[in-house]
Design a protein around this motif. Sequence first.
Motif, PDB file in Angstrom:
ATOM      1  N   GLY A 156      56.848  -2.734  47.828  1.00  0.00           N
ATOM      2  CA  GLY A 156      55.892  -1.695  47.484  1.00  0.00           C
ATOM      3  C   GLY A 156      56.472  -0.312  47.733  1.00  0.00           C
ATOM      4  N   ILE A 157      55.618   0.613  48.138  1.00  0.00           N
ATOM      5  CA  ILE A 157      56.050   1.995  48.356  1.00  0.00           C
ATOM      6  C   ILE A 157      56.082   2.326  49.839  1.00  0.00           C
ATOM      7  CG2 ILE A 157      55.199   2.831  46.133  1.00  0.00           C
ATOM      8  CD1 ILE A 157      52.778   3.998  47.784  1.00  0.00           C
ATOM      9  N   ALA A 158      56.739   3.432  50.144  1.00  0.00           N
ATOM     10  CA  ALA A 158      56.640   4.092  51.444  1.00  0.00           C
ATOM     11  C   ALA A 158      56.388   5.567  51.175  1.00  0.00           C
ATOM     12  CB  ALA A 158      57.914   3.897  52.254  1.00  0.00           C
ATOM     13  N   TYR A 159      55.852   6.258  52.167  1.00  0.00           N
ATOM     14  CA  TYR A 159      55.675   7.699  52.037  1.00  0.00           C
ATOM     15  C   TYR A 159      56.987   8.404  52.373  1.00  0.00           C
ATOM     16  CZ  TYR A 159      50.636   6.705  52.132  1.00  0.00           C
ATOM     17  OH  TYR A 159      49.376   6.228  51.855  1.00  0.00           O
ATOM     18  N   VAL A 160      57.271   9.474  51.647  1.00  0.00           N
ATOM     19  CA  VAL A 160      58.442  10.283  51.951  1.00  0.00           C
ATOM     20  C   VAL A 160      58.211  10.969  53.298  1.00  0.00           C
ATOM     21  CG1 VAL A 160      59.840  12.258  51.237  1.00  0.00           C
ATOM     22  CG2 VAL A 160      58.969  10.652  49.518  1.00  0.00           C
ATOM     23  N   PRO A 161      59.099  10.792  54.279  1.00  0.00           N
ATOM     24  CA  PRO A 161      58.890  11.455  55.570  1.00  0.00           C
ATOM     25  C   PRO A 161      58.806  12.972  55.400  1.00  0.00           C
ATOM     26  CG  PRO A 161      60.614   9.775  55.726  1.00  0.00           C
ATOM     27  CD  PRO A 161      60.292   9.930  54.269  1.00  0.00           C
ATOM     28  N   ASP A 162      57.792  13.550  56.004  1.00  0.00           N
ATOM     29  CA  ASP A 162      57.568  15.002  55.931  1.00  0.00           C
ATOM     30  C   ASP A 162      57.419  15.486  54.486  1.00  0.00           C
ATOM     31  OD1 ASP A 162      57.860  15.224  58.769  1.00  0.00           O
ATOM     32  OD2 ASP A 162      60.029  15.180  58.517  1.00  0.00           O
ATOM     33  N   GLY A 163      56.978  14.598  53.614  1.00  0.00           N
ATOM     34  CA  GLY A 163      56.842  14.968  52.205  1.00  0.00           C
ATOM     35  C   GLY A 163      55.651  15.857  51.920  1.00  0.00           C
ATOM     36  N   LEU A 164      54.670  15.850  52.828  1.00  0.00           N
ATOM     37  CA  LEU A 164      53.475  16.682  52.666  1.00  0.00           C
ATOM     38  C   LEU A 164      53.357  17.538  53.922  1.00  0.00           C
ATOM     39  CD1 LEU A 164      51.074  17.351  50.859  1.00  0.00           C
ATOM     40  CD2 LEU A 164      49.808  15.504  51.970  1.00  0.00           C
ATOM     41  N   PRO A 165      53.782  18.790  53.872  1.00  0.00           N
ATOM     42  CA  PRO A 165      53.821  19.626  55.073  1.00  0.00           C
ATOM     43  C   PRO A 165      52.487  19.645  55.813  1.00  0.00           C
ATOM     44  CG  PRO A 165      54.951  20.734  53.279  1.00  0.00           C
ATOM     45  CD  PRO A 165      54.292  19.516  52.684  1.00  0.00           C
ATOM     46  N   GLY A 166      52.586  19.424  57.133  1.00  0.00           N
ATOM     47  CA  GLY A 166      51.410  19.451  57.994  1.00  0.00           C
ATOM     48  C   GLY A 166      50.740  18.111  58.196  1.00  0.00           C
ATOM     49  N   TRP A 167      51.047  17.135  57.324  1.00  0.00           N
ATOM     50  CA  TRP A 167      50.401  15.826  57.440  1.00  0.00           C
ATOM     51  C   TRP A 167      51.449  14.762  57.723  1.00  0.00           C
ATOM     52  CZ3 TRP A 167      50.719  10.944  55.376  1.00  0.00           C
ATOM     53  CH2 TRP A 167      49.633  10.087  55.602  1.00  0.00           C
ATOM     54  N   PRO A 169      51.542  10.208  58.941  1.00  0.00           N
ATOM     55  CA  PRO A 169      50.674   9.038  59.152  1.00  0.00           C
ATOM     56  C   PRO A 169      49.912   9.074  60.471  1.00  0.00           C
ATOM     57  CG  PRO A 169      52.753   8.350  58.180  1.00  0.00           C
ATOM     58  CD  PRO A 169      52.897   9.810  58.505  1.00  0.00           C
ATOM     59  N   ARG A 170      50.351   9.886  61.419  1.00  0.00           N
ATOM     60  CA  ARG A 170      49.601  10.013  62.680  1.00  0.00           C
ATOM     61  C   ARG A 170      48.236  10.663  62.463  1.00  0.00           C
ATOM     62  NH1 ARG A 170      54.733  11.736  63.959  1.00  0.00           N
ATOM     63  NH2 ARG A 170      54.056  13.930  63.868  1.00  0.00           N
ATOM     64  N   ASP A 171      48.079  11.339  61.331  1.00  0.00           N
ATOM     65  CA  ASP A 171      46.818  12.018  61.019  1.00  0.00           C
ATOM     66  C   ASP A 171      45.865  11.151  60.200  1.00  0.00           C
ATOM     67  OD1 ASP A 171      47.626  14.575  62.186  1.00  0.00           O
ATOM     68  OD2 ASP A 171      49.045  14.680  60.510  1.00  0.00           O
ATOM     69  N   GLU A 172      46.185   9.883  60.055  1.00  0.00           N
ATOM     70  CA  GLU A 172      45.417   9.002  59.183  1.00  0.00           C
ATOM     71  C   GLU A 172      43.941   8.922  59.560  1.00  0.00           C
ATOM     72  OE1 GLU A 172      45.206   6.474  55.845  1.00  0.00           O
ATOM     73  OE2 GLU A 172      47.080   7.316  56.591  1.00  0.00           O
ATOM     74  N   ALA A 173      43.638   8.967  60.852  1.00  0.00           N
ATOM     75  CA  ALA A 173      42.239   8.837  61.269  1.00  0.00           C
ATOM     76  C   ALA A 173      41.409  10.021  60.789  1.00  0.00           C
ATOM     77  CB  ALA A 173      42.151   8.704  62.789  1.00  0.00           C
ATOM     78  N   ALA A 174      41.976  11.226  60.869  1.00  0.00           N
ATOM     79  CA  ALA A 174      41.234  12.413  60.467  1.00  0.00           C
ATOM     80  C   ALA A 174      41.290  12.637  58.967  1.00  0.00           C
ATOM     81  CB  ALA A 174      41.777  13.642  61.200  1.00  0.00           C
ATOM     82  N   ILE A 175      42.481  12.457  58.405  1.00  0.00           N
ATOM     83  CA  ILE A 175      42.687  12.667  56.969  1.00  0.00           C
ATOM     84  C   ILE A 175      43.387  11.429  56.424  1.00  0.00           C
ATOM     85  CG2 ILE A 175      43.813  14.084  55.229  1.00  0.00           C
ATOM     86  CD1 ILE A 175      43.466  16.488  56.958  1.00  0.00           C
ATOM     87  N   PRO A 176      42.618  10.460  55.935  1.00  0.00           N
ATOM     88  CA  PRO A 176      43.211   9.185  55.510  1.00  0.00           C
ATOM     89  C   PRO A 176      43.973   9.317  54.196  1.00  0.00           C
ATOM     90  CG  PRO A 176      40.870   9.208  55.038  1.00  0.00           C
ATOM     91  CD  PRO A 176      41.156  10.471  55.793  1.00  0.00           C
ATOM     92  N   SER A 177      44.900   8.376  54.012  1.00  0.00           N
ATOM     93  CA  SER A 177      45.595   8.255  52.728  1.00  0.00           C
ATOM     94  C   SER A 177      45.152   6.989  52.007  1.00  0.00           C
ATOM     95  CB  SER A 177      47.113   8.257  52.928  1.00  0.00           C
ATOM     96  OG  SER A 177      47.508   7.176  53.768  1.00  0.00           O
ATOM     97  N   ALA A 178      45.208   5.843  52.696  1.00  0.00           N
ATOM     98  CA  ALA A 178      44.760   4.558  52.128  1.00  0.00           C
ATOM     99  C   ALA A 178      45.380   4.307  50.765  1.00  0.00           C
ATOM    100  CB  ALA A 178      43.234   4.495  52.056  1.00  0.00           C
ATOM    101  N   TYR A 179      46.690   4.530  50.677  1.00  0.00           N
ATOM    102  CA  TYR A 179      47.382   4.285  49.409  1.00  0.00           C
ATOM    103  C   TYR A 179      48.525   3.294  49.563  1.00  0.00           C
ATOM    104  CZ  TYR A 179      47.686   5.895  44.569  1.00  0.00           C
ATOM    105  OH  TYR A 179      47.614   5.986  43.194  1.00  0.00           O
ATOM    106  N   ARG A 278      46.292  21.190  57.208  1.00  0.00           N
ATOM    107  CA  ARG A 278      45.987  21.502  58.602  1.00  0.00           C
ATOM    108  C   ARG A 278      44.886  20.565  59.080  1.00  0.00           C
ATOM    109  NH1 ARG A 278      45.828  28.155  57.978  1.00  0.00           N
ATOM    110  NH2 ARG A 278      48.075  28.404  57.539  1.00  0.00           N
ATOM    111  N   PRO A 279      45.288  19.382  59.583  1.00  0.00           N
ATOM    112  CA  PRO A 279      44.282  18.384  59.970  1.00  0.00           C
ATOM    113  C   PRO A 279      43.316  18.887  61.035  1.00  0.00           C
ATOM    114  CG  PRO A 279      46.450  17.383  59.809  1.00  0.00           C
ATOM    115  CD  PRO A 279      46.663  18.859  59.712  1.00  0.00           C
ATOM    116  N   GLY A 280      43.809  19.667  62.006  1.00  0.00           N
ATOM    117  CA  GLY A 280      42.938  20.111  63.086  1.00  0.00           C
ATOM    118  C   GLY A 280      41.789  20.971  62.599  1.00  0.00           C
ATOM    119  N   GLY A 281      42.042  21.819  61.619  1.00  0.00           N
ATOM    120  CA  GLY A 281      40.996  22.683  61.088  1.00  0.00           C
ATOM    121  C   GLY A 281      40.381  22.184  59.806  1.00  0.00           C
TER     122      GLY A 281
END
Length: 444
Positions: A156-167, A169-179, A278-281
């Motif tokens: 399957g796929i993997a996410y590009v590391p640091d491909g989306l600035p500021g986000w 996988p550690r932020d999945e709980a606040a801002i999910p990807s589910a892809y 900016r997951p925190g805000g």
Amino acid sequence: MGRGRPTRRARPPVASPGAGPTGPGVSRRQALGLLTAAGAALLAPAVFAPALAQARPRVVVIGGGPGGATAARRLAGACEVTLVEPNPIYRSCFFSNLAIGGHVPFEALAHGYDAVAAAGVRMAPLRATDVDPDARRVTLEGGEALDYDRLVLAPGIAYVPDGLPGWSPRDEAAIPSAYLTGGDPRAIRDQALALPEGGTWCLVAPPDPSRCPPAPYERASMVASLLKARNPTAKILIVDPKPRYAKQALFEEGWQVHYTGMIDRLGPDFGADRLEIRPGGMQVVVDGDAEDVDACNVIPPQQAGAICFAAGVTDASGWAPVEATGLRSTLQPFIHVVGDSAATGAIPKAASAAASEGQVAAAAILHELDLGPEPTPRYRSACWSSIAEGDAVAEETEFAPGPDGRLAAVSHRISQTGESADVRRANWADAFAWYADLTADVFG
């Protein structure tokens, strides 16, 4: 020939809301053809006379999705096949948007491997950690080694590391990807349902190439269907780095019909190719301007699965280039790559395409090992995208190797704007039947 260096380079029930006549879209019967028309007779587990006097060739398949499971089942019998898949249950990313919208239960996305094992495939419920293409050996977590004559990679796929600035996988709980396969799309539904009255739900779409190109916009449609029923003054913001996207005219027509004034999209002409999260805000920063949102779903830039990098089959693009005739890696001759990780040409990264590729790869491997005739590769991709309950659009394409050695479309059909409600209702019903047929063919 045989095990040496290749000389050739060449159903769980899902409730349907009903059936109906099929229009310019794709019927489930036509879609099921993508699982059989790629040379079903060639893909049966044949054992030719020359193979009877020797041990069966060893094939290791890494990844138990539509591509990997299909290849494993087609090779079992003629070959000694081991399917390396750490998850005992496959949870499909495809069709998960319908679960987000509440049109199928999340449980319908889960599929076991009992029928795959019953076909003669040995299941290795561990993660593959390394591949030595020179020794033709796969290492599993815990240290077990599997030697192979042929290897099929379908991670399957993997996410590009640091491909989306500021986000990350550690932020999945606040801002999910589910892809990713096995991800939990429930969080997306829960956040949409918890949106404050008149709040904003944001989707950050991925750049090309990506898994199932129309899926982000189907996801936005299914969230819109939730909000229309429960929070009709809410807004959806799509932030998209691409100038255009798959089925754009069809989605935009459907949004105007069903969700007038609810969905806005920012493309690269508004700076959407210059993003920060900016997951925190709970902010999406577009070209330096911060947009406050109440919930956000990000779909990050993508690349081939990690094991493809370990196996040495990826190039500078981050994907695995393969030969169009049999999905053999252009970099490692005893490895085939199927599904989303492969760079094949025009064929999309989609579940039906992966299943078709699994069939073609299996036929090619049998031929390489002197266990089957030389196949004529044909690939098919069929895709339904749901816009609202009872309104879906369809696309079907057939592919063949082109003169440049990459896959090219040889036939193509797609829904049209302005179609009747009856046609769209038939497409909606066919989508449910397609999912049941495809998963039954892949997983039994």
